[in-house]
Design a protein around this motif. Sequence first.
Motif, PDB file in Angstrom:
ATOM      1  N   LEU A  13       0.810  -1.207   0.000  1.00 38.34           N
ATOM      2  CA  LEU A  13       0.000   0.000   0.000  1.00 38.34           C
ATOM      3  C   LEU A  13       0.850   1.267   0.000  1.00 38.34           C
ATOM      4  O   LEU A  13       0.624   2.188  -0.783  1.00 38.34           O
ATOM      5  N   LEU A  14       1.839   1.302   0.886  1.00 36.84           N
ATOM      6  CA  LEU A  14       2.582   2.547   1.082  1.00 36.84           C
ATOM      7  C   LEU A  14       3.391   2.942  -0.151  1.00 36.84           C
ATOM      8  O   LEU A  14       3.324   4.094  -0.598  1.00 36.84           O
ATOM      9  N   LEU A  15       4.156   2.019  -0.714  1.00 41.09           N
ATOM     10  CA  LEU A  15       5.068   2.388  -1.801  1.00 41.09           C
ATOM     11  C   LEU A  15       4.341   2.917  -3.038  1.00 41.09           C
ATOM     12  O   LEU A  15       4.715   3.976  -3.560  1.00 41.09           O
ATOM     13  N   PRO A  16       3.308   2.235  -3.550  1.00 36.46           N
ATOM     14  CA  PRO A  16       2.640   2.789  -4.734  1.00 36.46           C
ATOM     15  C   PRO A  16       1.976   4.147  -4.493  1.00 36.46           C
ATOM     16  O   PRO A  16       2.089   5.057  -5.319  1.00 36.46           O
ATOM     17  N   PHE A  17       1.286   4.281  -3.356  1.00 36.12           N
ATOM     18  CA  PHE A  17       0.611   5.552  -3.094  1.00 36.12           C
ATOM     19  C   PHE A  17       1.622   6.662  -2.790  1.00 36.12           C
ATOM     20  O   PHE A  17       1.408   7.824  -3.164  1.00 36.12           O
ATOM     21  N   ALA A  18       2.723   6.325  -2.120  1.00 41.53           N
ATOM     22  CA  ALA A  18       3.760   7.323  -1.872  1.00 41.53           C
ATOM     23  C   ALA A  18       4.392   7.782  -3.183  1.00 41.53           C
ATOM     24  O   ALA A  18       4.660   8.978  -3.369  1.00 41.53           O
ATOM     25  N   ALA A  19       4.606   6.857  -4.115  1.00 39.85           N
ATOM     26  CA  ALA A  19       5.157   7.226  -5.421  1.00 39.85           C
ATOM     27  C   ALA A  19       4.202   8.161  -6.159  1.00 39.85           C
ATOM     28  O   ALA A  19       4.628   9.137  -6.799  1.00 39.85           O
ATOM     29  N   GLY A  20       2.903   7.890  -6.073  1.00 43.14           N
ATOM     30  CA  GLY A  20       1.926   8.764  -6.723  1.00 43.14           C
ATOM     31  C   GLY A  20       1.923  10.153  -6.128  1.00 43.14           C
ATOM     32  O   GLY A  20       1.890  11.159  -6.861  1.00 43.14           O
ATOM     33  N   TYR A  21       1.974  10.262  -4.786  1.00 35.47           N
ATOM     34  CA  TYR A  21       1.942  11.586  -4.175  1.00 35.47           C
ATOM     35  C   TYR A  21       3.260  12.329  -4.388  1.00 35.47           C
ATOM     36  O   TYR A  21       3.284  13.557  -4.487  1.00 35.47           O
ATOM     37  N   PHE A  22       4.366  11.587  -4.483  1.00 35.12           N
ATOM     38  CA  PHE A  22       5.652  12.193  -4.846  1.00 35.12           C
ATOM     39  C   PHE A  22       5.522  12.900  -6.197  1.00 35.12           C
ATOM     40  O   PHE A  22       5.920  14.064  -6.354  1.00 35.12           O
ATOM     41  N   LEU A  23       4.979  12.199  -7.188  1.00 38.49           N
ATOM     42  CA  LEU A  23       4.805  12.797  -8.508  1.00 38.49           C
ATOM     43  C   LEU A  23       3.846  13.980  -8.465  1.00 38.49           C
ATOM     44  O   LEU A  23       4.070  15.011  -9.120  1.00 38.49           O
ATOM     45  N   SER A  24       2.760  13.854  -7.699  1.00 34.51           N
ATOM     46  CA  SER A  24       1.781  14.928  -7.600  1.00 34.51           C
ATOM     47  C   SER A  24       2.429  16.217  -7.112  1.00 34.51           C
ATOM     48  O   SER A  24       2.221  17.297  -7.687  1.00 34.51           O
ATOM     49  N   TYR A  25       3.249  16.121  -6.075  1.00 34.92           N
ATOM     50  CA  TYR A  25       3.877  17.324  -5.522  1.00 34.92           C
ATOM     51  C   TYR A  25       4.980  17.846  -6.427  1.00 34.92           C
ATOM     52  O   TYR A  25       5.188  19.063  -6.540  1.00 34.92           O
ATOM     53  N   LEU A  26       5.695  16.945  -7.097  1.00 37.59           N
ATOM     54  CA  LEU A  26       6.712  17.385  -8.046  1.00 37.59           C
ATOM     55  C   LEU A  26       6.071  18.188  -9.172  1.00 37.59           C
ATOM     56  O   LEU A  26       6.539  19.272  -9.534  1.00 37.59           O
ATOM     57  N   TYR A  27       4.987  17.661  -9.736  1.00 41.24           N
ATOM     58  CA  TYR A  27       4.262  18.389 -10.780  1.00 41.24           C
ATOM     59  C   TYR A  27       3.758  19.728 -10.257  1.00 41.24           C
ATOM     60  O   TYR A  27       3.790  20.748 -10.957  1.00 41.24           O
ATOM     61  N   ARG A  28       3.271  19.732  -9.016  1.00 41.61           N
ATOM     62  CA  ARG A  28       2.638  20.929  -8.456  1.00 41.61           C
ATOM     63  C   ARG A  28       3.618  22.082  -8.356  1.00 41.61           C
ATOM     64  O   ARG A  28       3.268  23.233  -8.638  1.00 41.61           O
TER      65      ARG A  28
END
Length: 405
Positions: A13-28
Motif C-alpha cells: 500500500l505505502l510504496l505505490p501511493f507514496a510514489a503517486g503523491y511524490f509525482l503529484s507534488y513534483l508536478y505541483r
Amino acid sequence: MHPIDDRKLFWRLLLPFAAGYFLSYLYRTANAVIGPVLARELDLGDNALGLLTSTYFLAFGAAQLPLGMLLDRFGPRRVEAGLLLLAAAGAAVFALADGLGGLAVGRALIGLGVSACLMASFKAFAQWFPPERQASLTGWIMASGGLGALAASKPLEFALGFAGWREIALGLTAATLAVAALLWLAVPEKADDHKGGSLGEQLAGVRAIFASRHFWRYAPMGFCFTGGFMAVQGLWASRWMNVQEGMAGAEIAIRLTWISGAMLAGFLFMGFFATRLVHRGIRLERVYLGAMAVALAAFAAIALLPQFAGDLLWPVLGACFSLSNIAYSLVARAFPATLSGRANTALNLMVFAGAFGLQWGFGVLVDALQAGGLATAAAYRSAFLALLAAQVAALLWLLRPEPRP
C-alpha cells in the motif's frame, strides 16, 4: 483478508501511493524552477505565467467532489491508476506544446490526473488499517510529497543543466505511466468495499458537508492559507526572491530546497508525533492554531522586510504549511465515518480553489499595479500584503466561537 500488521500489505500500500503523491507534488511545484525558463523561451508575462501554473490547481480542485464519490464506489486502486494515465497524457502534451494554450491544456490534464493521489491513499489506509494507525500513515504519505517538493527545487534546477524542459516533461510522462502500472498491479483490492450508496445518497452527503457551520469555519483557512502557500511556493516565491532580494536561479533553487526540507520535517513530525500528542492530552487544534500564528508572523516579516532572515523565515513558513494539513482531520472528525472521504475532498476543493485563484490573481494584480506606475518590487510587496490580509481575516474567522447546534 490480510492481517493489519502484515508487513507485506503495508509496503504494497505505502510504496505505490507514496510514489503517486511524490509525482503529484513534483508536478505541483515544478513551475517555480521551470517557469522562468518558459517565460524566456516563449515570452510569457507574469499574468500568463500565473494562469499557466494555476491551471493545475483549477483542474485538481474541480475534480475533488466527484473524486470522493468515485473513491467510495470504485476504490482507490482503480481510480488513482486510471487518473494517472491522464496525468501522463498531460505531461506529454506539455512537453510537445509550442505556446501558452498547449502548455495550459497539458498542465490542466496533469492536475486532473494527480487529483486522487492523496485522497486515494487516505481511502486505502482507512480500508485496511485501524484508526490508531492513520496519523502515522498520513505522515509518511505527506513526507513523500515533501520529497517531491525537494525534487522540484535544486535537483530539478540541476537537471535543467543537462536536459531541456521538454525532455524532463517526457521523462515524467514515463515515470507517471510506471506508477500507474505499479498501483494497478501491486495494490490489493478490498472485497465488498465498493458500495458507497446511490448517487442521490452520495450527493446528499456532499450537501450535508457544505451546509455545516463546522466546515465553513475551516474553509477560509484552507482557501487563503493552505491554498495561498501553494500558490506562492509553486511560482511566486522564486519571482519574489529574484525581484526583492536579487537572487539568481541557483540561489533561489537552494532556498526552495530549504523550504521543501522544512516541509518534509513538518510532515514527519505529524507522522511520528501527532498520535502521541493526542495521547498526552495535547489537542490538535492547539497545534494547528499555533502553527498558523507562527506562519502569519513569518509571512508578515517576509513581506515587510524581504531581506531580513529570508533563509530562516521561508523554511519556517514551509514547516508551518505542512502542519496546516491537520485541518483535514479536524474537519472530518465532525462527520460520520461514511462521510469522512467527502469531507476531506470538500476541504481539498477549497484549498485548490484558493491555490488557483490566488496564483493567477497574484499575477494579475502585479501586472495591474505595474501598469498603474508602481515599481516591480513595490507591486510584489503589495500583492504579498494583500494575501497576508486575507489570511489574517481567515484566522480571525476561525477563532470565532463555534455556535452550539
